[in-house]
Scaffold this motif. Sequence first.
Motif, PDB file in Angstrom:
ATOM      1  N   GLY A 169       0.953  -1.407   0.006  1.00 44.03           N
ATOM      2  CA  GLY A 169      -0.021  -0.048  -0.139  1.00 44.03           C
ATOM      3  C   GLY A 169       0.828   1.226  -0.053  1.00 44.03           C
ATOM      4  O   GLY A 169       1.911   1.298   0.652  1.00 44.03           O
ATOM      5  N   GLY A 195      -5.150   0.437  -4.944  1.00 45.57           N
ATOM      6  CA  GLY A 195      -4.396  -0.742  -4.332  1.00 45.57           C
ATOM      7  C   GLY A 195      -4.790  -2.007  -5.089  1.00 45.57           C
ATOM      8  O   GLY A 195      -3.716  -2.915  -5.425  1.00 45.57           O
ATOM      9  N   PHE A 206      -4.356   0.969   1.899  1.00 38.04           N
ATOM     10  CA  PHE A 206      -5.311   0.483   0.570  1.00 38.04           C
ATOM     11  C   PHE A 206      -6.356   1.499   0.610  1.00 38.04           C
ATOM     12  O   PHE A 206      -6.760   1.713   1.871  1.00 38.04           O
ATOM     13  CB  PHE A 206      -5.529  -0.843   0.716  1.00 38.04           C
ATOM     14  CG  PHE A 206      -4.617  -1.807  -0.137  1.00 38.04           C
ATOM     15  CD1 PHE A 206      -3.349  -1.342  -0.513  1.00 38.04           C
ATOM     16  CD2 PHE A 206      -5.315  -3.064  -0.791  1.00 38.04           C
ATOM     17  CE1 PHE A 206      -2.935  -2.248  -1.379  1.00 38.04           C
ATOM     18  CE2 PHE A 206      -4.546  -3.712  -1.700  1.00 38.04           C
ATOM     19  CZ  PHE A 206      -3.119  -3.170  -1.857  1.00 38.04           C
TER      20      PHE A 206
END
Length: 240
Positions: free
Chosen positions: A62, A73, A140
């Motif tokens: 991430g 992501g 993310f």
Amino acid sequence: MADEQPIVGRETELAELSGLAASPDGRALLLRGEAGVGKSVLLDAAAARSLALGHRVVRTAGVEAESELPFAGLHQILHPLLPQAAGLDRVTRAAFDTVFGRTTGEAPSVMALGVAVLDLLALVSGDRPLLVVVDDAHWFDPQSAEVGRFIAHAAVRARGSDGHRGTGGRRLGMGRGRPPRTGGPGPRRPRGRPAARRARPGSRRGRPPPGPRTGPGQPTRPAGAAARPARGHRPRQRAP
């Protein structure tokens, strides 16, 4: 690998990750802990173990700068695999085209997109087990995190090629013990140092590790994740 040094001090976590890396069944594991406790080192070891067994590994991390970009992501995970999406059916390819900006339209549901991702992973892996590793998963974007949770749940629900269901999802917490070391024993500690400062990994004076700190200037608890989709999933492939 033969020239790798052993990791010292994280035997429990290594055993969990090694079991996931070697398993033919669907599994998922979330690795949690404060910054600097060695999560990335353990994920490296899991990936290396899986590669040594001849499995395929897809790995990403991430990125804070992309944490507000929808599906950024997920795109990191799938980017090296997307050329092979041509072998999937039109509906599945359309789901990827929409969320990654190749066409306009309403984004598919989490379930529809999650199934599309599973189709692609199954097509790419073929008969080889596949391990997906995500470092710094806390960065993310929310949309990718939702799809990731769907994939993890599907991995542990699906039946593998032997007809058995996946063995389940796990959360593995890492406390504020020292980061894992590689190699042999280090120098001895000076005598008389308080024993409480030598807390074992995963404990702090017998209490569980503290929760995430989210105040101004304080770090959140980073996380890594690994998932092995079950090999019984059959992708919806393009008609000949």
